[in-house]
Write a protein that holds these residues in place. Structure first.
Motif, PDB file in Angstrom:
ATOM      1  N   ALA A   1       0.826  -1.206   0.000  1.00 43.58           N
ATOM      2  CA  ALA A   1       0.000   0.000   0.000  1.00 43.58           C
ATOM      3  C   ALA A   1       0.862   1.258   0.000  1.00 43.58           C
ATOM      4  O   ALA A   1       0.550   2.227  -0.689  1.00 43.58           O
ATOM      5  N   ALA A   2       1.953   1.245   0.747  1.00 42.85           N
ATOM      6  CA  ALA A   2       2.849   2.406   0.781  1.00 42.85           C
ATOM      7  C   ALA A   2       3.457   2.664  -0.585  1.00 42.85           C
ATOM      8  O   ALA A   2       3.569   3.816  -1.020  1.00 42.85           O
TER       9      ALA A   2
ATOM     10  N   TYR B   1       0.779   4.060  -2.834  1.00 44.18           N
ATOM     11  CA  TYR B   1       0.540   5.445  -2.463  1.00 44.18           C
ATOM     12  C   TYR B   1       1.658   6.342  -3.002  1.00 44.18           C
ATOM     13  O   TYR B   1       1.407   7.381  -3.609  1.00 44.18           O
TER      14      TYR B   1
ATOM     15  N   ALA C   1      -4.984   3.875   0.665  1.00 41.31           N
ATOM     16  CA  ALA C   1      -3.869   3.053   1.128  1.00 41.31           C
ATOM     17  C   ALA C   1      -4.086   2.612   2.574  1.00 41.31           C
ATOM     18  O   ALA C   1      -3.835   1.459   2.925  1.00 41.31           O
ATOM     19  N   ALA C   2      -4.565   3.527   3.398  1.00 43.79           N
ATOM     20  CA  ALA C   2      -4.840   3.191   4.795  1.00 43.79           C
ATOM     21  C   ALA C   2      -5.934   2.131   4.889  1.00 43.79           C
ATOM     22  O   ALA C   2      -5.807   1.168   5.665  1.00 43.79           O
ATOM     23  N   GLU C   3      -6.980   2.290   4.101  1.00 41.33           N
ATOM     24  CA  GLU C   3      -8.068   1.304   4.106  1.00 41.33           C
ATOM     25  C   GLU C   3      -7.570  -0.064   3.645  1.00 41.33           C
ATOM     26  O   GLU C   3      -8.005  -1.086   4.171  1.00 41.33           O
ATOM     27  N   MET C   4      -6.667  -0.059   2.684  1.00 42.95           N
ATOM     28  CA  MET C   4      -6.100  -1.318   2.199  1.00 42.95           C
ATOM     29  C   MET C   4      -5.407  -2.076   3.335  1.00 42.95           C
ATOM     30  O   MET C   4      -5.427  -3.302   3.375  1.00 42.95           O
ATOM     31  N   CYS C   5      -4.832  -1.322   4.260  1.00 45.89           N
ATOM     32  CA  CYS C   5      -4.128  -1.917   5.411  1.00 45.89           C
ATOM     33  C   CYS C   5      -5.029  -2.033   6.633  1.00 45.89           C
ATOM     34  O   CYS C   5      -4.566  -2.412   7.714  1.00 45.89           O
ATOM     35  N   GLN C   6      -6.284  -1.676   6.467  1.00 46.11           N
ATOM     36  CA  GLN C   6      -7.257  -1.694   7.562  1.00 46.11           C
ATOM     37  C   GLN C   6      -6.769  -0.836   8.730  1.00 46.11           C
ATOM     38  O   GLN C   6      -6.806  -1.243   9.892  1.00 46.11           O
ATOM     39  N   MET C   7      -6.309   0.371   8.381  1.00 45.59           N
ATOM     40  CA  MET C   7      -5.791   1.311   9.367  1.00 45.59           C
ATOM     41  C   MET C   7      -6.506   2.635   9.230  1.00 45.59           C
ATOM     42  O   MET C   7      -7.088   2.929   8.181  1.00 45.59           O
TER      43      MET C   7
ATOM     44  N   LYS D   1      -6.365   6.605   8.668  1.00 42.77           N
ATOM     45  CA  LYS D   1      -5.521   7.365   7.747  1.00 42.77           C
ATOM     46  C   LYS D   1      -4.285   7.931   8.448  1.00 42.77           C
ATOM     47  O   LYS D   1      -3.176   7.840   7.930  1.00 42.77           O
TER      48      LYS D   1
ATOM     49  N   PHE E   1      -1.646   5.330   9.335  1.00 47.47           N
ATOM     50  CA  PHE E   1      -0.894   4.940   8.149  1.00 47.47           C
ATOM     51  C   PHE E   1       0.124   6.027   7.789  1.00 47.47           C
ATOM     52  O   PHE E   1       1.252   5.734   7.421  1.00 47.47           O
TER      53      PHE E   1
END
Length: 56
Positions: free
Chosen positions: A2-3, A6, A16-22, A24, A27
């Motif tokens: 994700a990083a 991004y 990207a944060a949602e992809m990591c379930q974090m 914003k 992240f």
């Protein structure tokens, strides 16, 4: 992953944060550790909203 997506401009900070379930901003803290600039347009808008909410 994700990083990197991004950083390449393929995802917004939020995506990207949602992809990591974090969240914003959690992240974004990780990106700082890897010296990745994270202030994209959506983050700038969030910051401006925050400023207006706390300054009246």
């Amino acid at each position: 992953m994700a990083a990197k997506l991004y950083e390449a401009g393929k995802l917004t900070l939020r995506q990207a944060a949602e992809m990591c379930q974090m969240k914003k901003w959690d992240f974004a803290e990780i990106l700082i550790k890897y010296d990745v600039h994270y202030l994209d347009e959506s983050a700038a808008e969030d910051l401006e909203t925050f400023r207006h909410a706390h300054t009246g």
